[in-house]
Motif scaffolding. Sequence first.
Motif, PDB file in Angstrom:
ATOM      1  N   GLU A  86      46.093  64.105  39.022  1.00  0.00           N
ATOM      2  CA  GLU A  86      46.456  62.866  38.834  1.00  0.00           C
ATOM      3  C   GLU A  86      46.100  62.344  37.509  1.00  0.00           C
ATOM      4  O   GLU A  86      44.903  62.452  36.907  1.00  0.00           O
ATOM      5  CB  GLU A  86      45.850  61.941  39.630  1.00  0.00           C
ATOM      6  CG  GLU A  86      46.754  61.617  41.094  1.00  0.00           C
ATOM      7  CD  GLU A  86      46.274  60.616  41.668  1.00  0.00           C
ATOM      8  OE1 GLU A  86      45.732  59.476  41.203  1.00  0.00           O
ATOM      9  OE2 GLU A  86      46.226  60.534  43.084  1.00  0.00           O
ATOM     10  N   ASN A  87      47.109  61.724  36.648  1.00  0.00           N
ATOM     11  CA  ASN A  87      46.788  61.417  35.272  1.00  0.00           C
ATOM     12  C   ASN A  87      46.280  59.799  35.612  1.00  0.00           C
ATOM     13  O   ASN A  87      46.307  59.452  36.488  1.00  0.00           O
ATOM     14  CB  ASN A  87      48.011  61.593  34.383  1.00  0.00           C
ATOM     15  CG  ASN A  87      49.181  60.760  34.635  1.00  0.00           C
ATOM     16  OD1 ASN A  87      49.290  59.933  35.578  1.00  0.00           O
ATOM     17  ND2 ASN A  87      50.431  60.936  34.074  1.00  0.00           N
ATOM     18  N   ASP A  89      47.915  57.388  34.938  1.00  0.00           N
ATOM     19  CA  ASP A  89      49.159  56.342  35.579  1.00  0.00           C
ATOM     20  C   ASP A  89      49.593  56.772  37.181  1.00  0.00           C
ATOM     21  O   ASP A  89      50.158  56.385  37.927  1.00  0.00           O
ATOM     22  CB  ASP A  89      50.344  56.667  35.144  1.00  0.00           C
ATOM     23  CG  ASP A  89      50.320  56.318  33.216  1.00  0.00           C
ATOM     24  OD1 ASP A  89      49.451  55.115  33.357  1.00  0.00           O
ATOM     25  OD2 ASP A  89      51.081  56.896  32.736  1.00  0.00           O
ATOM     26  N   GLY A  90      48.448  57.625  37.672  1.00  0.00           N
ATOM     27  CA  GLY A  90      48.660  57.911  39.307  1.00  0.00           C
ATOM     28  C   GLY A  90      49.529  59.039  39.450  1.00  0.00           C
ATOM     29  O   GLY A  90      50.036  59.237  40.421  1.00  0.00           O
ATOM     30  N   GLU A  91      50.184  59.570  38.253  1.00  0.00           N
ATOM     31  CA  GLU A  91      51.167  60.758  38.610  1.00  0.00           C
ATOM     32  C   GLU A  91      50.455  61.918  38.569  1.00  0.00           C
ATOM     33  O   GLU A  91      49.596  62.357  37.905  1.00  0.00           O
ATOM     34  CB  GLU A  91      52.164  60.842  37.307  1.00  0.00           C
ATOM     35  CG  GLU A  91      52.701  59.297  36.946  1.00  0.00           C
ATOM     36  CD  GLU A  91      53.734  59.210  35.637  1.00  0.00           C
ATOM     37  OE1 GLU A  91      53.030  60.037  34.870  1.00  0.00           O
ATOM     38  OE2 GLU A  91      54.719  58.568  35.710  1.00  0.00           O
ATOM     39  N   LEU A  92      51.257  62.840  39.585  1.00  0.00           N
ATOM     40  CA  LEU A  92      50.850  64.319  39.513  1.00  0.00           C
ATOM     41  C   LEU A  92      51.393  65.195  38.484  1.00  0.00           C
ATOM     42  O   LEU A  92      52.656  65.177  38.222  1.00  0.00           O
ATOM     43  CB  LEU A  92      51.028  64.887  41.054  1.00  0.00           C
ATOM     44  CG  LEU A  92      50.411  64.366  42.285  1.00  0.00           C
ATOM     45  CD1 LEU A  92      51.041  64.975  43.267  1.00  0.00           C
ATOM     46  CD2 LEU A  92      48.922  64.586  42.019  1.00  0.00           C
ATOM     47  N   VAL A  93      50.372  65.832  37.691  1.00  0.00           N
ATOM     48  CA  VAL A  93      50.844  66.438  36.641  1.00  0.00           C
ATOM     49  C   VAL A  93      50.143  67.712  36.587  1.00  0.00           C
ATOM     50  O   VAL A  93      48.841  67.944  36.813  1.00  0.00           O
ATOM     51  CB  VAL A  93      50.467  65.556  35.342  1.00  0.00           C
ATOM     52  CG1 VAL A  93      51.458  64.378  34.984  1.00  0.00           C
ATOM     53  CG2 VAL A  93      49.133  65.381  35.023  1.00  0.00           C
TER      54      VAL A  93
END
Length: 115
Positions: A86-87, A89-93
């Motif tokens: 998770e970055n 911003d809470g996005e999976l990357v």
Amino acid sequence: MAEVFRGFNGMKFEKALAVEPGVQEGLAEVTLEVAGKAEALLAEHHHDGDAQIDVEVGDVDHYVVLSDERGQLAALSIEFGREPHENEDGELVGGMEGLYILHRAAHLKKRRKRK
């Protein structure tokens, strides 16, 4: 009664057989063949970076190595993939599927890395 010898010329039988010149030549041929296939497979995906295929020769064994000087388990990630994280911003990357370069070159079964 037959006598069973566990060694040959001061070595275990398996090692004595493995260091025979004909066996070493065969290992060298197979190692170079696998390394060539691995280099071709890596080249299909190689855009930038330091990943390369190396051949190492030990006292008995020969090795094909996927090397990446960046560290950070880069070669392991190339071979087996990595889970996304998770970055801020809470996005999976950052996740990726493994390429299984060495597995495919050596005709080994693909196995997921253990967690």
